[in-house]
Design a protein around this motif. Structure first.
Motif, PDB file in Angstrom:
ATOM      1  N   TRP A 176      48.352  20.177  48.309  1.00 15.45           N
ATOM      2  CA  TRP A 176      47.962  21.569  48.516  1.00 15.45           C
ATOM      3  C   TRP A 176      46.471  21.758  48.297  1.00 15.45           C
ATOM      4  CZ3 TRP A 176      51.660  23.259  51.156  1.00 15.45           C
ATOM      5  CH2 TRP A 176      52.995  22.997  50.836  1.00 15.45           C
ATOM      6  N   VAL A 177      45.926  21.107  47.276  1.00 12.84           N
ATOM      7  CA  VAL A 177      44.490  21.233  46.997  1.00 12.84           C
ATOM      8  C   VAL A 177      43.672  20.661  48.146  1.00 12.84           C
ATOM      9  CG1 VAL A 177      42.615  20.559  45.445  1.00 12.84           C
ATOM     10  CG2 VAL A 177      44.835  21.195  44.503  1.00 12.84           C
ATOM     11  N   VAL A 178      44.040  19.468  48.588  1.00 15.44           N
ATOM     12  CA  VAL A 178      43.305  18.820  49.679  1.00 15.44           C
ATOM     13  C   VAL A 178      43.389  19.646  50.963  1.00 15.44           C
ATOM     14  CG1 VAL A 178      43.224  16.796  51.192  1.00 15.44           C
ATOM     15  CG2 VAL A 178      43.533  16.498  48.726  1.00 15.44           C
ATOM     16  N   ALA A 179      44.576  20.139  51.299  1.00 10.12           N
ATOM     17  CA  ALA A 179      44.759  20.919  52.527  1.00 10.12           C
ATOM     18  C   ALA A 179      43.961  22.222  52.466  1.00 10.12           C
ATOM     19  CB  ALA A 179      46.239  21.211  52.742  1.00 10.12           C
ATOM     20  N   TYR A 180      44.031  22.899  51.321  1.00  7.89           N
ATOM     21  CA  TYR A 180      43.311  24.170  51.162  1.00  7.89           C
ATOM     22  C   TYR A 180      41.801  23.959  51.229  1.00  7.89           C
ATOM     23  CZ  TYR A 180      41.039  27.982  48.659  1.00  7.89           C
ATOM     24  OH  TYR A 180      40.189  28.994  48.296  1.00  7.89           O
ATOM     25  N   ALA A 234      40.559  23.135  54.736  1.00  9.85           N
ATOM     26  CA  ALA A 234      40.546  24.302  55.627  1.00  9.85           C
ATOM     27  C   ALA A 234      39.366  25.218  55.323  1.00  9.85           C
ATOM     28  CB  ALA A 234      41.861  25.072  55.485  1.00  9.85           C
ATOM     29  N   VAL A 235      39.162  25.523  54.047  1.00  7.62           N
ATOM     30  CA  VAL A 235      38.065  26.418  53.662  1.00  7.62           C
ATOM     31  C   VAL A 235      36.712  25.792  53.985  1.00  7.62           C
ATOM     32  CG1 VAL A 235      36.900  27.471  51.680  1.00  7.62           C
ATOM     33  CG2 VAL A 235      39.381  27.629  51.882  1.00  7.62           C
ATOM     34  N   THR A 236      36.568  24.509  53.697  1.00  8.39           N
ATOM     35  CA  THR A 236      35.313  23.818  53.988  1.00  8.39           C
ATOM     36  C   THR A 236      35.044  23.786  55.486  1.00  8.39           C
ATOM     37  OG1 THR A 236      35.579  22.415  52.022  1.00  8.39           O
ATOM     38  CG2 THR A 236      34.027  21.665  53.699  1.00  8.39           C
ATOM     39  N   VAL A 268      42.739  33.291  48.792  1.00 12.19           N
ATOM     40  CA  VAL A 268      42.139  32.577  49.919  1.00 12.19           C
ATOM     41  C   VAL A 268      40.839  33.261  50.343  1.00 12.19           C
ATOM     42  CG1 VAL A 268      42.453  31.847  52.311  1.00 12.19           C
ATOM     43  CG2 VAL A 268      44.368  31.735  50.713  1.00 12.19           C
ATOM     44  N   ALA A 269      40.858  34.595  50.428  1.00 14.51           N
ATOM     45  CA  ALA A 269      39.652  35.334  50.802  1.00 14.51           C
ATOM     46  C   ALA A 269      38.542  35.091  49.797  1.00 14.51           C
ATOM     47  CB  ALA A 269      39.971  36.825  50.900  1.00 14.51           C
ATOM     48  N   SER A 270      38.904  35.098  48.529  1.00 12.90           N
ATOM     49  CA  SER A 270      37.936  34.820  47.462  1.00 12.90           C
ATOM     50  C   SER A 270      37.362  33.427  47.602  1.00 12.90           C
ATOM     51  CB  SER A 270      38.611  34.979  46.095  1.00 12.90           C
ATOM     52  OG  SER A 270      37.751  34.574  45.052  1.00 12.90           O
ATOM     53  N   GLY A 271      38.232  32.463  47.932  1.00 11.58           N
ATOM     54  CA  GLY A 271      37.772  31.088  48.091  1.00 11.58           C
ATOM     55  C   GLY A 271      36.766  30.948  49.222  1.00 11.58           C
TER      56      GLY A 271
END
Length: 367
Positions: free
Chosen positions: A103-107, A110-112, A267-270
């Motif tokens: 989950w950490v890697v996927a998130y 995506a954000v990066t 997610v928005a915060s990230g």
């Protein structure tokens, strides 16, 4: 500035203020407006990225700017990691058999990727997520009016009790205002994008609108919540009342939607925190505070500080193993030490200190 954060901290602030959470938000809004005016003045004179780092460097001294920049960087660099960690906690609770690191890697990937691709794509995604939260708040207001008609809480939309009644102490309101001030953390990040704005002259207006709109959402939502729940006796867990508010107002389905709003907020915060810190790194690199070749680089096609975005993503991957408490402690040390000092000095009882310290640490990043 996450719209739904008002429901997370509602129980804590309502208990402290004796049921006048909206008054605490009005007080905090007044304070934040002075800060917003200051940022608006500075960004007009110095329409550059870097925020407080740039203003200190240009108006006082490059050495002081260096200290301000590094102090901010210690804080900002950990905020994307906090969001990744919260996502990990959410997803593990729903899918306990899936390894947490996935989950950490996927998130983070995506954000990066979105932040490298374009600032416009980051903005568009944030707009969708925040719009979803605002829709949920609008649904909450409609359901609240229905509940008022059934006699819940004060039984009426129009009541002065959420703003003042007997037993309210000014000292308690001011103390709580310092807590809800953290709901506004993040509006200053608007100044990080001064160089990417189509017209830098709109920046002061953007800052003021951000604070005004955020303050209005916080006030209206807290007013309705306070009128529905005059005290905290309804709640089993006052440390985070969002799930129970959703349940009591709209049932199980609305509770799940409300919780999904908190997920969208993370997610928005990230996305926002990832974009902001990469631009702070860029300005410090451009000024030679950090190696210019790496940190001052702008991708020729995407026009984003790509290497900085990727670096922040790599740091965020550290969320795979540590606990939220550990990372929160680092952020407290870096940027929110005053919050802990305030809580230790003005709040009594270990439970209060723990709960409020957690909220103060995460609000800007819930952001």
């Amino acid at each position: 500035m996450t719209p739904t954060i008002v429901f997370d901290t509602f129980g804590i602030v309502s208990k402290e203020t004796n049921g006048v959470v909206p008054l605490a938000y009005i007080t905090a809004l007044i304070v934040m407006l002075f800060t917003a005016i200051s940022y608006g003045k500075m960004v007009k004179v110095f329409p550059n990225a870097g925020s407080a780092y740039t203003y200190t460097r240009e108006t006082m001294n490059p050495h002081l700017g260096f200290l301000v920049g590094w102090a901010a960087l210690l804080d900002y660099l950990l905020l994307p990691m906090v969001n990744a960690l919260i996502i990990r906690i959410y997803m593990v609770s729903v899918f306990p058999n899936v390894p947490a690191w996935i989950w950490v890697v996927a998130y983070v990937a995506a954000v990066t990727g979105i932040n490298v691709w374009s600032m416009g794509k980051t903005s568009n995604m944030n707009t969708i997520l925040v719009a979803f939260e605002l829709v949920l708040i609008a649904a909450f207001l409609v359901l609240a009016i229905v509940q008022f008609s059934h006699g819940m809480g004060k039984g009426t939309v129009i009541t002065f009790d959420p703003l003042y009644h007997s037993g309210v102490r000014l000292s308690a309101v001011l103390t709580s205002a310092t807590v809800v001030c953290f709901s506004f953390i993040g509006f200053d990040a608007v100044t990080m994008y001064a160089e990417e704005a189509k017209d830098p002259k709109i920046m002061p207006k953007a800052i003021m609108l951000t604070v005004f709109i955020g303050g209005a959402v916080f006030f209206i939502a807290s007013y309705f919540a306070q009128a529905l729940f005059p005290d905290v006796s309804h709640f089993k867990n006052t440390d985070d009342t969002l799930p129970e508010i959703g349940l009591y107002v709209g049932g199980t389905l609305f509770k799940l939607l409300f919780i999904s709003g908190a997920f969208a907020a993370t997610v928005a915060s990230g996305l926002a925190s990832h974009a902001s810190v990469s631009r702070l790194l860029y300005v410090m690199g451009r000024n030679g505070v950090l190696p210019k070749r790496w940190f001052g680089y702008v991708h020729p096609k995407f026009r984003t500080p790509a290497w900085n975005v990727i670096l922040v993503g790599l740091v965020s991957l550290l969320a795979i193993t540590p606990s939220l408490e550990l990372i929160s402690s680092f952020i407290n040390f870096a940027g929110h030490g005053m919050c802990k000092i305030l809580l230790e000095g003005q709040m009594s009882g270990k439970k209060w200190e723990d709960a409020l310290s957690f909220k103060c640490t995460l609000v800007g990043e819930y952001i």
